[in-house]
Design a protein around this motif. Structure first.
Motif, PDB file in Angstrom:
ATOM      1  N   ILE A   1       0.792  -1.214  -0.140  1.00 23.08           N
ATOM      2  CA  ILE A   1       0.027   0.036  -0.045  1.00 23.08           C
ATOM      3  C   ILE A   1       0.908   1.311  -0.118  1.00 23.08           C
ATOM      4  O   ILE A   1       1.780   1.563   0.707  1.00 23.08           O
ATOM      5  CB  ILE A   1      -0.900  -0.137   1.248  1.00 23.08           C
ATOM      6  N   HIS A   2       0.728   2.127  -0.944  1.00 27.11           N
ATOM      7  CA  HIS A   2       1.429   3.192  -1.201  1.00 27.11           C
ATOM      8  C   HIS A   2       0.701   4.518  -1.138  1.00 27.11           C
ATOM      9  O   HIS A   2      -0.557   4.341  -1.349  1.00 27.11           O
ATOM     10  CB  HIS A   2       2.125   3.265  -2.403  1.00 27.11           C
ATOM     11  N   PRO A   3       1.356   5.709  -0.735  1.00 26.32           N
ATOM     12  CA  PRO A   3       0.506   7.012  -0.754  1.00 26.32           C
ATOM     13  C   PRO A   3       0.009   7.308  -2.412  1.00 26.32           C
ATOM     14  O   PRO A   3       0.482   6.530  -3.246  1.00 26.32           O
ATOM     15  CB  PRO A   3       1.577   8.057  -0.287  1.00 26.32           C
ATOM     16  N   ALA A   4      -0.990   8.166  -2.370  1.00 25.60           N
ATOM     17  CA  ALA A   4      -1.223   8.572  -3.671  1.00 25.60           C
ATOM     18  C   ALA A   4      -0.353   9.189  -4.552  1.00 25.60           C
ATOM     19  O   ALA A   4       0.717   9.773  -3.993  1.00 25.60           O
ATOM     20  CB  ALA A   4      -2.648   9.514  -3.991  1.00 25.60           C
ATOM     21  N   SER A   5      -0.213   9.000  -5.954  1.00 26.63           N
ATOM     22  CA  SER A   5       0.808   9.584  -6.746  1.00 26.63           C
ATOM     23  C   SER A   5       0.407  10.520  -7.797  1.00 26.63           C
ATOM     24  O   SER A   5      -0.637  10.697  -8.054  1.00 26.63           O
ATOM     25  CB  SER A   5       1.542   8.153  -7.604  1.00 26.63           C
ATOM     26  N   ALA A   6       1.210  11.762  -7.768  1.00 29.93           N
ATOM     27  CA  ALA A   6       1.143  12.635  -8.593  1.00 29.93           C
ATOM     28  C   ALA A   6       1.237  12.317 -10.145  1.00 29.93           C
ATOM     29  O   ALA A   6       1.093  13.210 -11.021  1.00 29.93           O
ATOM     30  CB  ALA A   6       1.784  13.815  -8.240  1.00 29.93           C
ATOM     31  N   SER A   7       1.938  11.158 -10.464  1.00 26.33           N
ATOM     32  CA  SER A   7       2.335  10.491 -11.563  1.00 26.33           C
ATOM     33  C   SER A   7       1.720   9.279 -12.080  1.00 26.33           C
ATOM     34  O   SER A   7       2.588   8.304 -12.228  1.00 26.33           O
ATOM     35  CB  SER A   7       3.857  10.724 -11.719  1.00 26.33           C
ATOM     36  N   PRO A   8       0.543   9.011 -11.865  1.00 21.84           N
ATOM     37  CA  PRO A   8       0.011   7.761 -12.095  1.00 21.84           C
ATOM     38  C   PRO A   8       0.324   6.951 -13.259  1.00 21.84           C
ATOM     39  O   PRO A   8       0.447   5.738 -13.676  1.00 21.84           O
ATOM     40  CB  PRO A   8      -1.414   7.708 -12.037  1.00 21.84           C
ATOM     41  N   GLU A   9       0.781   8.060 -14.477  1.00 18.49           N
ATOM     42  CA  GLU A   9       1.222   7.072 -15.816  1.00 18.49           C
ATOM     43  C   GLU A   9       2.260   6.267 -15.347  1.00 18.49           C
ATOM     44  O   GLU A   9       2.533   5.245 -16.284  1.00 18.49           O
ATOM     45  CB  GLU A   9       1.264   8.333 -16.820  1.00 18.49           C
ATOM     46  N   LYS A  10       2.985   6.922 -14.703  1.00 25.06           N
ATOM     47  CA  LYS A  10       4.487   6.074 -14.756  1.00 25.06           C
ATOM     48  C   LYS A  10       4.031   4.570 -13.692  1.00 25.06           C
ATOM     49  O   LYS A  10       4.698   3.533 -14.025  1.00 25.06           O
ATOM     50  CB  LYS A  10       5.290   6.694 -13.503  1.00 25.06           C
ATOM     51  N   ILE A  11       3.002   4.730 -13.160  1.00 25.71           N
ATOM     52  CA  ILE A  11       2.495   3.413 -12.325  1.00 25.71           C
ATOM     53  C   ILE A  11       1.901   2.426 -13.145  1.00 25.71           C
ATOM     54  O   ILE A  11       2.478   1.466 -13.359  1.00 25.71           O
ATOM     55  CB  ILE A  11       1.638   3.664 -11.134  1.00 25.71           C
ATOM     56  N   TYR A  12       1.065   2.899 -14.154  1.00 24.60           N
ATOM     57  CA  TYR A  12       0.479   2.294 -15.167  1.00 24.60           C
ATOM     58  C   TYR A  12       1.654   1.371 -16.163  1.00 24.60           C
ATOM     59  O   TYR A  12       1.400   0.240 -16.456  1.00 24.60           O
ATOM     60  CB  TYR A  12      -0.581   2.762 -15.776  1.00 24.60           C
ATOM     61  N   GLY A  13       2.697   2.212 -16.248  1.00 25.97           N
ATOM     62  CA  GLY A  13       3.565   1.767 -17.296  1.00 25.97           C
ATOM     63  C   GLY A  13       4.430   0.587 -16.664  1.00 25.97           C
ATOM     64  O   GLY A  13       5.268   0.040 -17.470  1.00 25.97           O
ATOM     65  N   SER A  14       4.458   0.483 -15.388  1.00 25.01           N
ATOM     66  CA  SER A  14       5.100  -0.602 -14.824  1.00 25.01           C
ATOM     67  C   SER A  14       4.367  -1.769 -14.313  1.00 25.01           C
ATOM     68  O   SER A  14       4.886  -2.603 -13.634  1.00 25.01           O
ATOM     69  CB  SER A  14       6.001  -0.050 -13.536  1.00 25.01           C
ATOM     70  N   ALA A  15       3.349  -1.621 -14.908  1.00 27.80           N
ATOM     71  CA  ALA A  15       2.253  -3.067 -14.283  1.00 27.80           C
ATOM     72  C   ALA A  15       1.673  -3.507 -15.663  1.00 27.80           C
ATOM     73  O   ALA A  15       2.019  -3.458 -16.824  1.00 27.80           O
ATOM     74  CB  ALA A  15       1.039  -2.345 -13.709  1.00 27.80           C
ATOM     75  N   ASP A  16       1.270  -5.045 -15.094  1.00 29.67           N
ATOM     76  CA  ASP A  16       0.902  -5.681 -16.128  1.00 29.67           C
ATOM     77  C   ASP A  16      -0.594  -5.942 -16.359  1.00 29.67           C
ATOM     78  O   ASP A  16      -1.277  -6.017 -17.474  1.00 29.67           O
ATOM     79  CB  ASP A  16       1.238  -7.325 -15.770  1.00 29.67           C
ATOM     80  N   ALA A  17      -1.500  -5.379 -15.327  1.00 27.51           N
ATOM     81  CA  ALA A  17      -2.867  -5.171 -15.116  1.00 27.51           C
ATOM     82  C   ALA A  17      -3.181  -4.314 -14.263  1.00 27.51           C
ATOM     83  O   ALA A  17      -2.556  -4.143 -13.398  1.00 27.51           O
ATOM     84  CB  ALA A  17      -3.461  -6.645 -14.896  1.00 27.51           C
ATOM     85  N   PHE A  18      -4.451  -4.231 -14.489  1.00 23.45           N
ATOM     86  CA  PHE A  18      -5.311  -3.042 -13.349  1.00 23.45           C
ATOM     87  C   PHE A  18      -6.465  -3.719 -12.806  1.00 23.45           C
ATOM     88  O   PHE A  18      -7.150  -4.476 -13.466  1.00 23.45           O
ATOM     89  CB  PHE A  18      -5.715  -1.612 -14.123  1.00 23.45           C
ATOM     90  N   CYS A  19      -6.553  -3.212 -11.456  1.00 23.29           N
ATOM     91  CA  CYS A  19      -7.763  -3.828 -10.814  1.00 23.29           C
ATOM     92  C   CYS A  19      -8.483  -2.788  -9.899  1.00 23.29           C
ATOM     93  O   CYS A  19      -7.638  -1.938  -9.122  1.00 23.29           O
ATOM     94  CB  CYS A  19      -7.373  -4.965  -9.884  1.00 23.29           C
ATOM     95  N   LEU A  20      -9.746  -2.579 -10.274  1.00 26.80           N
ATOM     96  CA  LEU A  20     -10.715  -1.799  -9.263  1.00 26.80           C
ATOM     97  C   LEU A  20     -11.672  -2.494  -8.625  1.00 26.80           C
ATOM     98  O   LEU A  20     -12.663  -2.876  -9.430  1.00 26.80           O
ATOM     99  CB  LEU A  20     -11.077  -0.816 -10.352  1.00 26.80           C
ATOM    100  N   PRO A  21     -11.605  -2.729  -7.480  1.00 30.79           N
ATOM    101  CA  PRO A  21     -12.411  -3.788  -6.891  1.00 30.79           C
ATOM    102  C   PRO A  21     -13.943  -3.119  -5.939  1.00 30.79           C
ATOM    103  O   PRO A  21     -14.454  -3.665  -5.179  1.00 30.79           O
ATOM    104  CB  PRO A  21     -11.761  -4.618  -5.651  1.00 30.79           C
ATOM    105  N   SER A  22     -13.932  -1.713  -6.350  1.00 30.14           N
ATOM    106  CA  SER A  22     -15.063  -0.795  -5.647  1.00 30.14           C
ATOM    107  C   SER A  22     -16.444  -1.547  -5.467  1.00 30.14           C
ATOM    108  O   SER A  22     -17.053  -2.410  -6.600  1.00 30.14           O
ATOM    109  CB  SER A  22     -15.236   0.515  -6.404  1.00 30.14           C
ATOM    110  N   PHE A  23     -16.920  -1.090  -4.269  1.00 39.24           N
ATOM    111  CA  PHE A  23     -18.419  -1.575  -4.407  1.00 39.24           C
ATOM    112  C   PHE A  23     -19.572  -0.758  -5.187  1.00 39.24           C
ATOM    113  O   PHE A  23     -20.547  -1.276  -5.615  1.00 39.24           O
ATOM    114  CB  PHE A  23     -18.882  -1.457  -3.014  1.00 39.24           C
TER     115      PHE A  23
END
Length: 365
Positions: free
Chosen positions: A242-264
């Motif tokens: 768990i990390h703090p929010a990032s001001a550069s999310p585009e870098k986070i997506y670029g280092s990932a294989d997939a995205f997950c959003l489990p919201s209710f």
């Protein structure tokens, strides 16, 4: 036309980013646009300054009605023609401002999707019925919810999905993982109960060998502490971070294989739009408009957020794709993002709505 865009603050957040972007686009389209806030927060002020949009801050000096009076006085003094407000609390204040300024055109924007219609929702919709000129939702699900629970608003309802910066958030192709490197799933969302981090943590325990990174924590609050405790209890400290929010999310997506959003529940999640624009396949809860953008088996999978086994199954399916399949899913995500979340479509719809009933956007069927 002189247009004021109003929201509580300009803290880092999805609704704040959307309204700041709208104010800049309105300015570029030739309108005299300003953005008004009344709570501390100025994360998007540099963006406004660059576009020549004035950020007006009205500090609350007394009670809520005193704040409403001060906002109305400012709008009257500046000769404002139209007020566009975002988020429920600000929308209520905007309705009270309209009560003081009958000649003001008011557009309120709903940024979340309701699950149940509570008394406060009915009261808010009653204010819209009396004072709002138009009601814009950023999800088709909320448009339908309001139509069902407040049918008298049907003639005022419009849907405008969020925009995404398709140049900042761009596809890089499937990430090349080194031998032995785990499949990496990212979530970019405020660490809050409705986002369902515990559900994802429980699912992670059923996904051996997969790494999870959640960006959006306030490390000092009780909910974050609860999530960290659950991670420790399930012995996931080496796989769930768990990390703090990032001001550069585009870098986070670029280092990932997939995205997950489990919201209710969701409105139109900016994070999903950004991840898709970056070419990530997605595993998302089957709520709100997620099913419009995550096409089962094409660019991701949907699940019941209350069932950790379904969450785990969706993520496992993504992790079992080979490089070609992941790349194809990412290309589909990007194509869907370009069609649904482009800036030109966003501002064109708003300009049509502002143009009035005769030249306005076609109302939702």
């Amino acid at each position: 036309m002189r247009i004021c865009c109003m929201i509580a603050s300009l803290r880092l957040g999805g609704a704040e980013r959307q309204l700041a972007g709208l104010a800049c686009m309105l300015k570029q389209a030739g309108h005299d646009a300003e953005l008004l806030t009344y709570r501390d927060g100025d994360f998007y002020t540099p963006q406004l300054d660059k576009a020549g949009v004035n950020h007006v801050f009205i500090r609350q000096k007394a009670g809520e009605m005193g704040l409403v009076r001060d906002i109305a006085d400012h709008l009257e003094t500046t000769g404002c023609d139209m007020l566009i407000s975002f988020l429920a609390g600000t929308n209520i204040k905007a309705c009270l401002v309209k009560r003081r300024l009958p000649g003001l055109k008011l557009i309120v924007s709903e940024r979340n999707t309701n699950i149940n219609c509570m008394l406060h929702d009915r009261l808010r919709f009653a204010l819209y019925r009396k004072y709002a000129w138009k009601v814009v939702c950023n999800s088709y699900a909320q448009t339908e919810f309001i139509r069902r629970h407040a049918p008298s608003l049907a003639g005022k309802l419009y849907t405008v999905p969020n925009f995404t910066d398709l140049e900042l958030f761009h596809i890089k192709g499937a990430r090349a993982r080194a031998e032995g490197e785990p499949f990496r799933v990212v979530t970019t969302a405020r660490l809050a109960p409705r986002k369902n981090a515990p559900g994802l943590i429980r699912a992670a325990a059923q996904c051996p060998g997969i790494r999870f990174d959640w960006y959006g924590a306030d490390e000092n609050d009780a909910y974050s502490t609860r999530c960290h405790k659950m991670i420790a209890e399930l012995k996931l400290q080496d796989r769930f971070f768990i990390h703090p929010a990032s001001a550069s999310p585009e870098k986070i997506y670029g280092s990932a294989d997939a995205f997950c959003l489990p919201s209710f529940y969701e409105g139109m999640p900016n994070s999903l739009a950004e991840a898709m624009a970056c070419g990530l396949p997605a595993a998302c809860s089957n709520v709100s408009d997620n099913g419009r953008y995550v096409i089962e088996g094409r660019n991701g999978f949907l699940f019941d957020p209350a069932d950790s086994r379904q969450i785990a199954a969706a993520i496992t399916k993504l992790s079992q794709m080979d490089a070609t399949e992941l790349e194809d899913a990412g290309i589909h995500s990007r194509a869907l993002a370009e069609a649904a979340f482009n800036k030109q479509g966003f501002i064109s719809r708003y300009l049509e709505i502002i143009g009035g009933p005769q030249g306005g956007t076609k109302r939702e069927a």
